[in-house]
Structure formats: structure tokens, C-alpha cells
Design an enzyme around this catalytic site. Structure first.
Site, PDB file in Angstrom:
ATOM      1  N   SER A 154      39.630  12.636  -1.792  1.00  0.00           N
ATOM      2  CA  SER A 154      40.146  13.438  -2.905  1.00  0.00           C
ATOM      3  C   SER A 154      41.227  14.442  -2.514  1.00  0.00           C
ATOM      4  O   SER A 154      41.792  15.099  -3.388  1.00  0.00           O
ATOM      5  CB  SER A 154      38.996  14.177  -3.599  1.00  0.00           C
ATOM      6  OG  SER A 154      38.341  13.322  -4.500  1.00  0.00           O
TER       7      SER A 154
ATOM      8  N   LYS B 229      44.525  14.417  -4.305  1.00  0.00           N
ATOM      9  CA  LYS B 229      44.851  15.208  -5.494  1.00  0.00           C
ATOM     10  C   LYS B 229      45.804  16.359  -5.196  1.00  0.00           C
ATOM     11  O   LYS B 229      46.323  16.980  -6.134  1.00  0.00           O
ATOM     12  CB  LYS B 229      43.571  15.718  -6.150  1.00  0.00           C
ATOM     13  CG  LYS B 229      42.671  14.606  -6.699  1.00  0.00           C
ATOM     14  CD  LYS B 229      41.487  15.183  -7.448  1.00  0.00           C
ATOM     15  CE  LYS B 229      40.582  14.102  -7.992  1.00  0.00           C
ATOM     16  NZ  LYS B 229      39.690  13.524  -6.976  1.00  0.00           N
TER      17      LYS B 229
ATOM     18  N   SER C 168      37.444  18.664  -8.848  1.00  0.00           N
ATOM     19  CA  SER C 168      37.989  17.425  -8.319  1.00  0.00           C
ATOM     20  C   SER C 168      37.762  16.254  -9.267  1.00  0.00           C
ATOM     21  O   SER C 168      37.479  15.132  -8.849  1.00  0.00           O
ATOM     22  CB  SER C 168      37.373  17.108  -6.937  1.00  0.00           C
ATOM     23  OG  SER C 168      38.072  16.081  -6.292  1.00  0.00           O
TER      24      SER C 168
ATOM     25  N   LYS D 237      41.776  21.779  -1.327  1.00  0.00           N
ATOM     26  CA  LYS D 237      41.151  20.552  -1.822  1.00  0.00           C
ATOM     27  C   LYS D 237      40.243  19.910  -0.785  1.00  0.00           C
ATOM     28  O   LYS D 237      40.624  19.715   0.356  1.00  0.00           O
ATOM     29  CB  LYS D 237      42.237  19.551  -2.223  1.00  0.00           C
ATOM     30  CG  LYS D 237      41.748  18.430  -3.073  1.00  0.00           C
ATOM     31  CD  LYS D 237      41.363  18.910  -4.464  1.00  0.00           C
ATOM     32  CE  LYS D 237      40.330  18.002  -5.102  1.00  0.00           C
ATOM     33  NZ  LYS D 237      39.022  17.992  -4.454  1.00  0.00           N
TER      34      LYS D 237
END
Length: 389
Positions: A63, A66, A123, A229
Site C-alpha cells: 500500500s 498510494k 489506506s 504510508k
């Protein structure tokens, strides 16, 4: 490039030794990251590498993908092609996303700001796809933009297949590339207004109220951390791109492939401790600070404010000083009008005794239109009169 001969001597900064653009070589002996396949520690303003471990190894970013999704979202907001108040309708495709999600229903509408929180805090894969479809028309088109942006940033070891980081063949990045992406994202300083939130709610006051809790626990438990993140898949293991801002110095730390969230966080904290115990920065210019006046005889406006597209600092070890620091403004030749706000027209280079310490893109504070024929004729006549006098 054409130098206009503008030199700004930074007084009050006297130094005895220069700071190299990269600090990694001397620190490799000190294994800060004991758990994780790769890692890097970067000072944000100068881009100086303070520590690295297998930083160019291609790995699944999960993730952390992102971060690039957020770059394109923030770009759209900055350009005004997207607004925080605008409502976005979730498609069947967006609502079908598995993994981390905010449980969008097909046809449900949320504001861009709510979806942005869903991406930055929880997320949410569904929120990421919904925004991608709004910006580019489809997730596939958005992924093309992600890869184009990677090329623009010089990321030769990154390739995206989706906006979310869900497992996909030929979807990879490196710790170094993730740090560069984070550096780019942090140009939009207000992004940390979202990535720093520890908990919030969507659909508040309804029967579908949804509790958002940040997947990056360090925003609560490590002073100064305000993003960015996390990532996890079975293949990628535990990953995190973190950023902290303390004592007017922002650093970026990345760990990929750690065995557990605890070990991942321990590695990030070790790098952050090292950065703030060892280095400090001198701030020279804030982002969008006016540094010069630009003149172009063909422009409608005669005096245009030149600004930096990001904050500019110099990095040094604590207790050291840097002497003879100069800022040189270098403008591009043959700049074509009209120009849009934020469009590059040159660079600002910070040097000390001939060695480059930092660099930032120069842009204009406002749009610049081309002058009309009548205005250009009058200016030409004025210049002829001056030359004859």
C-alpha cells in the site's frame, strides 16, 4: 541555461566544513536497520541520503503504492481540477476492491476530502480507486499517469499496475524510489493535515458510521511523525514510508520487507533517532517564497514574482558550520509564453565553495499572459527612444 547573475549571499551562516550531498557511505558500518530487506533515510529539503541498506532492491511496495496515488490527487487539488468539497460517486469497480477499505457502496457519494481521509488514514483501496476514476476517467488511465509521473521523477526501478498496491505481477519499487516519491508528495505541505490524523470518522452520525484509525501508529507514538504510508501483503511483508518534522528539519525514512509491524517501527524509529541526534538544517527559503522578479518583454505583466516550488535548506552535522553559502538563480533560455502558475522557468542552486548543497525549481507565482501587438509595439518604440538618447 542562462544565468542572470543573481547571487544571494546568505549572511550569518559561517562554516568550517562542507556537507556532502550523500552521507550514506560512512554510515553503512552502523547497521541501523536490523530487520527489513531494504531501507533508506533521507533529509527532505536537500535530498541528502543519511543512511541506506539495499535501497535500490526491487520489491513489492504494497500500500505504499498510494504515495504515488496521493501525489496525483494533490496535484489535481493544487491545479484546481479537483476540489475538496466536490462529491464523487463510487463505481461498482471501486466498491469491489478488497483488502483495506472504507466499505464504499456502489453509487455512494462522498466528498473528495472524505475519500482523501479514507486513503491517507485508513489506506482504503476503494477510496483510492474512486478518486483515481474521478481524476483520470478509469483506474487504468490513472495508472498510466502514475507511471508517467515515475518517469518524470527519474524513478527507473518503479512500475505500477494499480493504484492500491494489491498484489499484481510486475508491480514493484525500491526504498530509494519510495523516498523520492515521498519527497515529491511533501511539496504539498497540507497533505500532512490528513496523514497525521490518528483517528476520525466517516458517515458520522449515521447507522453506517465508520471509524478511521491510522495504519501508521507512529503518528501517535513518535514525536514529530506526521505521515506517510504503511504497506502489507504476504509477499511484501511489513513496509512503511514515514516522515517526521522536528527542529525545522524534515526527514523521510523507508523500510521494506520487515517481519512484523513492531520490527518495522523499530527500524524506522532507529533511523529517525539517528537523524535528529546527528544532523540539523538551516532554512533558506520557504516553499513559494518570492526570491526574484522576472522580466520578459513579451509578457503582459512587466514584473512577475519568482518563487521556489519547495522549501530550500542546507544540511550539516550538529555543531558544524558552512561558509560562503550562495544562492544562484538560473533561468531557462527561450521561455515560451503564456505560462501557467507553477510552470518551471529555471532553478535555484545553493552552493558552498563551488560544491552544490541544494537545488529547487523556480516557478512563477501567477499565470503570465503574452502581451498584445499594440503593447509590444509601444515597448519597442520606448526601447528605441532610450537607445537613441
Amino acid at each position: 541555461m542562462k544565468t542572470f547573475g543573481v547571487f544571494v549571499t546568505i549572511v550569518c551562516i559561517m562554516l568550517t566544513s562542507l556537507v556532502s550531498p550523500t552521507f550514506a557511505a560512512e554510515e553503512k558500518k552502523n547497521e541501523l536497520v536490523k530487520n527489513g530487506k531494504s531501507a533508506i533515510l533521507l533529509e527532505r529539503d536537500t535530498g541528502s541520503v543519511l543512511y541506506e541498506k539495499n535501497a535500490d532492491e526491487k520489491l513489492p511496495p504494497a500500500s505504499m503504492t498510494k504515495i504515488m496515488t496521493l501525489i496525483l490527487i494533490m496535484e489535481a487539488l493544487d491545479k484546481g481540477t479537483l476540489t475538496l468539497e466536490e462529491k464523487v460517486r463510487a463505481s461498482e469497480n471501486a466498491a469491489s476492491m478488497g483488502g483495506s477499505q472504507i466499505f464504499l457502496e456502489a453509487g455512494e457519494e462522498m466528498t473528495v476530502e472524505e475519500l482523501l481521509k479514507g486513503v491517507a488514514i485508513a489506506s482504503g483501496n476503494d477510496a483510492s480507486v474512486a478518486l483515481a476514476e474521478r481524476i483520470a476517467g478509469s483506474e487504468e488511465a490513472f495508472v498510466e499517469e502514475m507511471n508517467k509521473k515515475s518517469e518524470q521523477l527519474g524513478l527507473t526501478n518503479t512500475k505500477f499496475q494499480n493504484t492500491t498496491g494489491l498484489p499484481a505481477e510486475d508491480h514493484y519499487s525500491t526504498a530509494e524510489d519510495m523516498a523520492i516519491m515521498a519527497k515529491e508528495l511533501l511539496k504539498y505541505e497540507h497533505v500532512t493535515n490528513y496523514t497525521s490524523i490518528y483517528e476520525d470518522y466517516l458517515r458520522k452520525g449515521t447507522e453506517d458510521e465508520f471509524w478511521l484509525v491510522n495504519t501508521n501508529k507512529l503518528v501517535k507514538f513518535y514525536p514529530g511523525v506526521d505521515g506517510l504510508k504503511t504497506g502489507y501483503t504476504k509477499e511484501a511483508q511489513y513496509c512503511l514510508t514515514a516522515t517526521a518534522n522536528k527542529d525545522d528539519m524534515r526527514v523521510i525514512a523507508v523500510v521494506m520487507g520487515a517481519e512484523s509491524p513492531k520490527k518495522r517501527n523499530e527500524s524506522i524509529m532507529a533511523m529517525l533517532d539517528y537523524a535528529y541526534n546527528t544532523y540539523e538544517t538551516e532554512s533558506l527559503y520557504k516553499r513559494h517564497e518570492v526570491v526574484d522578479q522576472w522580466h520578459n518583454i513579451r509578457a503582459k505583466q512587466q514584473h512577475m514574482d519568482v518563487v521556489t516550488n519547495e522549501s530550500v535548506s542546507i544540511l550539516k552535522r550538529k555543531g558544524e558550520q558552512v561558509e560562503d553559502v550562495q544562492s544562484e538563480l538560473m533561468y531557462n533560455d527561450n521561455v515560451k509564453l503564456p505560462l501557467k502558475k507553477g510552470q518551471e522557468i529555471g532553478v535555484l542552486k545553493v552552493t558552498s565553495k563551488g560544491e552544490e548543497l541544494s537545488e529547487a525549481t523556480l516557478t512563477l507565482k501567477k499565470d503570465v499572459e503574452e502581451a498584445g501587438i499594440w503593447t509590444l509595439w509601444k515597448r519597442s518604440m520606448k526601447e528605441l527612444v532610450k537607445g537613441a538618447s
